[in-house]
Design a protein around this motif. Sequence first.
Motif, PDB file in Angstrom:
ATOM      1  N   GLU A  66       1.134  -1.058  -0.034  1.00  0.00           N
ATOM      2  CA  GLU A  66       0.141  -0.321   0.067  1.00  0.00           C
ATOM      3  C   GLU A  66       0.874   1.792  -0.192  1.00  0.00           C
ATOM      4  N   ALA A  67       1.616   1.163   0.851  1.00  0.00           N
ATOM      5  CA  ALA A  67       2.877   2.645   1.233  1.00  0.00           C
ATOM      6  C   ALA A  67       3.326   2.756  -0.206  1.00  0.00           C
ATOM      7  N   ALA A  70       0.831   4.624  -2.868  1.00  0.00           N
ATOM      8  CA  ALA A  70       1.255   5.424  -2.152  1.00  0.00           C
ATOM      9  C   ALA A  70       2.157   6.169  -3.281  1.00  0.00           C
ATOM     10  N   VAL A  72       5.361   6.264  -1.128  1.00  0.00           N
ATOM     11  CA  VAL A  72       6.978   6.680  -0.199  1.00  0.00           C
ATOM     12  C   VAL A  72       7.593   6.310  -1.250  1.00  0.00           C
ATOM     13  N   THR A 318       2.056   7.092   4.125  1.00  0.00           N
ATOM     14  CA  THR A 318       1.872   6.445   3.711  1.00  0.00           C
ATOM     15  C   THR A 318      -0.372   7.201   3.294  1.00  0.00           C
ATOM     16  N   SER A 321       0.557  10.391   1.458  1.00  0.00           N
ATOM     17  CA  SER A 321       1.008  10.502   0.276  1.00  0.00           C
ATOM     18  C   SER A 321       0.225  10.273  -0.568  1.00  0.00           C
ATOM     19  N   HIS A 322      -0.881   9.617   0.110  1.00  0.00           N
ATOM     20  CA  HIS A 322      -2.658   9.284  -0.466  1.00  0.00           C
ATOM     21  C   HIS A 322      -3.097  10.952  -1.055  1.00  0.00           C
TER      22      HIS A 322
END
Length: 325
Positions: A66-67, A70, A72, A318, A321-322
């Motif tokens: 997920e990170a 996004a 990162v 995360t 970043s979104h």
Amino acid sequence: MTGIDRPRRLRRTPALRRLVAETTLEPRHLVLPMFVADGLTEAREISSMPGVHQHSLDSLRKAAAEAVEAGVGGLMLFGVPLAADKDAVGSRASDPDGILNRGLRALAAEVGDATVIMADTCLDEFTDHGHCGVVAPDGGVDNDATVERYVEMALAQAEAGADLLGTSGMMDGQVGAIRDGLDAAGHLDTGILAYAAKYASAFYGPFREAVASSLQGDRRTYQQDPANRRESLRELELDLAEGADIVMVKPAMSYLDILRDVADRSTVPVAAYQISGEYAMITAAAERGWIDRRGSILESLTGIRRAGADIVLTYWATEASHWLR
């Protein structure tokens, strides 16, 4: 009123403010610290850091993916061994089957070269006394014996897939010894993220819960005194001379003057760590409705960037970043 300067002209609209912004904040600037704990089958929230978890290997992979999605810039991994696996010299820290090294292999398998995988190269999570090194008979931390253990850790972490090793122990000569050890073993491309200025801060409290620390006492004989400023430049110069690829200031928000000093002198990229206590303070105030959560998070990160950080380690990496994307 005529003939006066009007700086407000450039603040009039969001487009104007965006055009003239002096500091940028992008997902690539952010690194997510992560905790992988032995014996877990699912993620477990850390009570003093709402929203942050100790991960199982499976939940670690999921959170890492997920990170990376996004955007990162990297992931910094800390290991949390079983209490029964801790000992005086932190043996599991350099064991290829220790939880940190298993976690590094899991990250390398999950995200590969899509992000930068970083490892905490320190013994405190793995020792039964909770100090960052080997304790001497007089009760102090033995600098040189500790550095030997760091080299062993570094080699195991490089083998496990770490791109950068975070030398957080604040032992004298640690960067040079690890660089020599890596090079001798053929790990010429494994980099060192040196904690050049790491202070003995009161804001580490929640982190102690996050890593199930066994520490009794404090680390003031090896971490820096919060009263000192010039000392950081001496530490910076030593780490640069020993081969650091990136240098870091920790904590970030209470040490922005130190961060500016380091950024002005460093010949390599500069990182800063927005630590657990800083995270917990903003989180607690936002939960009570005293401050705007999103605005405060982004303002704090922008302030760290403005002070000179090229890279910011933050538990909001995360989520922020979104927002930024």
